[in-house]
Design an enzyme around this catalytic site. Structure first.
Site, PDB file in Angstrom:
ATOM      1  N   ARG A 176       0.708  -1.331   0.015  1.00 31.57           N
ATOM      2  CA  ARG A 176      -0.019   0.031  -0.002  1.00 31.57           C
ATOM      3  C   ARG A 176       1.036   1.261   0.222  1.00 31.57           C
ATOM      4  O   ARG A 176       1.928   0.843   0.088  1.00 31.57           O
ATOM      5  CB  ARG A 176      -0.594   0.217   0.851  1.00 31.57           C
ATOM      6  CG  ARG A 176       0.053   0.428   2.555  1.00 31.57           C
ATOM      7  CD  ARG A 176      -1.324  -0.369   3.328  1.00 31.57           C
ATOM      8  NE  ARG A 176      -1.881   0.749   3.879  1.00 31.57           N
ATOM      9  CZ  ARG A 176      -1.506   2.467   4.206  1.00 31.57           C
ATOM     10  NH1 ARG A 176      -0.487   2.271   5.115  1.00 31.57           N
ATOM     11  NH2 ARG A 176      -2.355   3.453   4.270  1.00 31.57           N
ATOM     12  N   ARG A 180      -3.367  10.872   0.503  1.00 33.78           N
ATOM     13  CA  ARG A 180      -4.049  12.171   1.504  1.00 33.78           C
ATOM     14  C   ARG A 180      -4.897  12.836   0.507  1.00 33.78           C
ATOM     15  O   ARG A 180      -3.787  13.370   0.052  1.00 33.78           O
ATOM     16  CB  ARG A 180      -3.552  12.293   2.473  1.00 33.78           C
ATOM     17  CG  ARG A 180      -2.763  11.119   3.706  1.00 33.78           C
ATOM     18  CD  ARG A 180      -2.419  11.740   5.048  1.00 33.78           C
ATOM     19  NE  ARG A 180      -1.290  11.215   5.885  1.00 33.78           N
ATOM     20  CZ  ARG A 180      -0.298  11.635   6.000  1.00 33.78           C
ATOM     21  NH1 ARG A 180      -0.381  12.553   6.386  1.00 33.78           N
ATOM     22  NH2 ARG A 180       0.170   9.972   7.265  1.00 33.78           N
ATOM     23  N   ARG A 254      21.028  -4.606   3.005  1.00 35.65           N
ATOM     24  CA  ARG A 254      21.862  -2.850   3.125  1.00 35.65           C
ATOM     25  C   ARG A 254      22.153  -2.674   3.998  1.00 35.65           C
ATOM     26  O   ARG A 254      21.544  -2.125   5.279  1.00 35.65           O
ATOM     27  CB  ARG A 254      20.289  -2.034   2.497  1.00 35.65           C
ATOM     28  CG  ARG A 254      19.741  -2.725   1.432  1.00 35.65           C
ATOM     29  CD  ARG A 254      20.792  -2.377  -0.362  1.00 35.65           C
ATOM     30  NE  ARG A 254      20.803  -1.527  -0.243  1.00 35.65           N
ATOM     31  CZ  ARG A 254      21.131  -0.982  -1.947  1.00 35.65           C
ATOM     32  NH1 ARG A 254      22.162  -2.198  -2.227  1.00 35.65           N
ATOM     33  NH2 ARG A 254      21.323  -0.038  -2.092  1.00 35.65           N
ATOM     34  N   ARG A 285      18.988  11.110   0.689  1.00 38.74           N
ATOM     35  CA  ARG A 285      18.472  12.712   1.415  1.00 38.74           C
ATOM     36  C   ARG A 285      19.424  13.029   2.108  1.00 38.74           C
ATOM     37  O   ARG A 285      20.807  12.921   2.288  1.00 38.74           O
ATOM     38  CB  ARG A 285      17.132  12.029   1.953  1.00 38.74           C
ATOM     39  CG  ARG A 285      17.451  10.859   3.077  1.00 38.74           C
ATOM     40  CD  ARG A 285      16.579  10.726   3.768  1.00 38.74           C
ATOM     41  NE  ARG A 285      17.029   9.408   5.244  1.00 38.74           N
ATOM     42  CZ  ARG A 285      16.535   8.848   6.348  1.00 38.74           C
ATOM     43  NH1 ARG A 285      14.607   9.754   6.007  1.00 38.74           N
ATOM     44  NH2 ARG A 285      16.839   7.606   7.240  1.00 38.74           N
ATOM     45  N   GLU A 310      22.508  11.155   2.944  1.00 38.70           N
ATOM     46  CA  GLU A 310      23.022   9.632   3.436  1.00 38.70           C
ATOM     47  C   GLU A 310      22.791   9.063   2.208  1.00 38.70           C
ATOM     48  O   GLU A 310      21.834   8.883   1.128  1.00 38.70           O
ATOM     49  CB  GLU A 310      21.097   9.497   3.874  1.00 38.70           C
ATOM     50  CG  GLU A 310      21.132   7.996   4.708  1.00 38.70           C
ATOM     51  CD  GLU A 310      19.617   7.654   5.314  1.00 38.70           C
ATOM     52  OE1 GLU A 310      18.672   6.948   4.567  1.00 38.70           O
ATOM     53  OE2 GLU A 310      19.223   8.814   6.652  1.00 38.70           O
ATOM     54  N   TYR A 358      12.710  -5.909  10.001  1.00 41.60           N
ATOM     55  CA  TYR A 358      12.849  -4.206  10.594  1.00 41.60           C
ATOM     56  C   TYR A 358      12.035  -3.503  11.095  1.00 41.60           C
ATOM     57  O   TYR A 358      10.728  -3.609  11.258  1.00 41.60           O
ATOM     58  CB  TYR A 358      12.127  -2.834   9.309  1.00 41.60           C
ATOM     59  CG  TYR A 358      12.664  -1.921   9.829  1.00 41.60           C
ATOM     60  CD1 TYR A 358      14.306  -1.024   9.440  1.00 41.60           C
ATOM     61  CD2 TYR A 358      12.010  -0.942   9.396  1.00 41.60           C
ATOM     62  CE1 TYR A 358      14.562   0.055   9.982  1.00 41.60           C
ATOM     63  CE2 TYR A 358      12.155   0.534  10.121  1.00 41.60           C
ATOM     64  CZ  TYR A 358      12.913   1.195  10.107  1.00 41.60           C
ATOM     65  OH  TYR A 358      13.015   2.297  10.517  1.00 41.60           O
ATOM     66  N   ASP A 360      10.070   0.463  13.923  1.00 45.64           N
ATOM     67  CA  ASP A 360      10.695   1.412  13.910  1.00 45.64           C
ATOM     68  C   ASP A 360      10.577   1.083  15.550  1.00 45.64           C
ATOM     69  O   ASP A 360      10.586   0.594  15.791  1.00 45.64           O
ATOM     70  CB  ASP A 360       8.668   1.821  14.096  1.00 45.64           C
ATOM     71  CG  ASP A 360       8.824   2.082  11.960  1.00 45.64           C
ATOM     72  OD1 ASP A 360       9.464   3.319  11.443  1.00 45.64           O
ATOM     73  OD2 ASP A 360       7.653   2.202  11.953  1.00 45.64           O
TER      74      ASP A 360
END
Length: 373
Positions: A176, A180, A254, A285, A310, A358, A360
């Protein structure tokens, strides 16, 4: 009698939160870390009075009030809201994809116009598939958001990030994409969001207060064969394949490296995070760290700024492993290691490296807070 109830390998959020909970329950812990400082990837280095996120930008966000109150009990979090900017060939777009983005992309001003444009392009992508399901990331992205957004804001950025053509990346990486239909640049939907005032080191210091810690200590050189002599249990947040001596082969990662510079100006890019989505730049970035904690006129009270470019790279021996490579081959291999981990007596595996997953920040803290000690 053994010296410790737990030997904890790694002082990132998983290890530090585990040590806090164990210590509060009356257990004795030793935390070791191979780096010269504590905190794992959330460690901040003070440069020119600015807390620099040494291992990449970390923005705390959660909808779990219990987790939010927990971290704020150690250090107050500020009101930082993540609103990144995308730079594609010199033109700027707001992220996440919202009405500001669609106005910048097409000049549309209403949700109905934006939706119509996206649906038109999605229909073209679906027609090209001729009834079959998307088989790669490119096809998946095209049927989710259409050609314009994909080509300017996703394709080249993703290929830099993963070092692979979007046609060679699995579709499930982006099941997904948030779209918005509102003028809302807040990247996260979570109720709570911010940065610790004074940096993440304050959070780690609070979690590890009163806990024995040893830095610049390599588990494999100093404890791998002898830890059972000193501790009842091992809490391991290093790489899971390394723990098992790569029995089934090495997992892919990575990695990322950063070029950090001090600039003689107060405000370089006007935002904490600017993504460079074209191949014109090899970095993905630029982070301007002061914007995480300095707002309004305070930005100009500090005469210099610190920026980090980065650069994603393919992992090689000696580098820091950052991101698990989310494909069928590595997921199958990781499952074999996780099965071995379940059979390892008195060893708890956790964290991004220990579970090859991964996380958060908030979910990893919530995970530990819900563990049975």
């Amino acid at each position: 009698m053994k010296k410790f109830d737990y030997l904890i390998v790694g002082s990132g959020l998983f290890g530090a939160t585990f040590a806090y909970r164990a210590t509060k329950s009356g257990k004795k812990c030793l935390v070791i870390d191979k780096r010269p400082q504590l905190g794992g990837n959330v460690y901040c280095e003070k440069i020119e009075g600015i807390n620099v996120h040494k291992y990449g930008a970390h923005i705390f966000h959660t909808s779990n009030k219990y987790v939010w109150d927990f971290v704020n009990s150690f250090v107050e979090f500020n009101r930082y809201t993540n609103s990144p900017i995308a730079n594609y060939k010199g033109k700027l777009y707001n992220l996440p994809f919202n009405m500001n983005t669609f106005y910048q992309m097409w000049g549309v001003t209403t949700p109905a116009e934006a939706k119509a444009k996206i649906e038109e392009q999605k229909a073209e992508a679906l027609a090209a598939l001729n009834g079959r399901e998307p088989t790669n990331l490119e096809e998946q992205a095209l049927v989710l958001v259409g050609k314009d957004i994909f080509e300017k804001l996703i394709k080249e950025y993703t290929e830099k990030q993963w070092g692979r053509d979007c046609k060679n990346l699995p579709a499930f990486i982006i099941n997904r994409l948030p779209v918005r239909m509102a003028f809302d640049n807040n990247y996260f939907n979570d109720k709570y969001q911010g940065i610790p005032i004074g940096g993440y080191n304050k959070l780690i210091e609070g979690l590890l207060e009163g806990v024995d810690c040893k830095m610049e200590t390599d588990f494999f050189k100093e404890y791998k064969d002898s830890w059972r002599n000193d501790a009842e249990k091992l809490v391991y947040s290093g790489a899971i394949d390394e723990y098992f001596d790569y029995k089934y082969g090495k997992l892919d990662w990575r990695s990322v490296y950063f070029k950090t510079n001090i600039l003689d100006c107060s405000n370089y890019q006007g935002n904490a995070v600017v993504n460079y989505t074209s191949r014109d730049y090899s970095y993905t970035r630029i982070i301007e760290h002061k914007h995480f904690e300095m707002f309004g006129s305070a930005v100009y009270d500090c005469p210099k700024t610190v920026v980090s470019e980065e650069y994603p790279v393919e992992y090689k021996e000696g580098m820091e492993p950052y991101y698990p490579v989310n494909n069928e081959k590595n997921n199958a291999l990781a499952d074999k290691y996780r099965l071995l981990a379940l059979q390892e007596k008195n060893v708890i595996f956790g964290g991004r490296l220990g579970l090859y997953q991964y996380f958060d920040m908030a979910p990893i803290i919530e995970y530990v807070l819900n563990m049975k000690m």
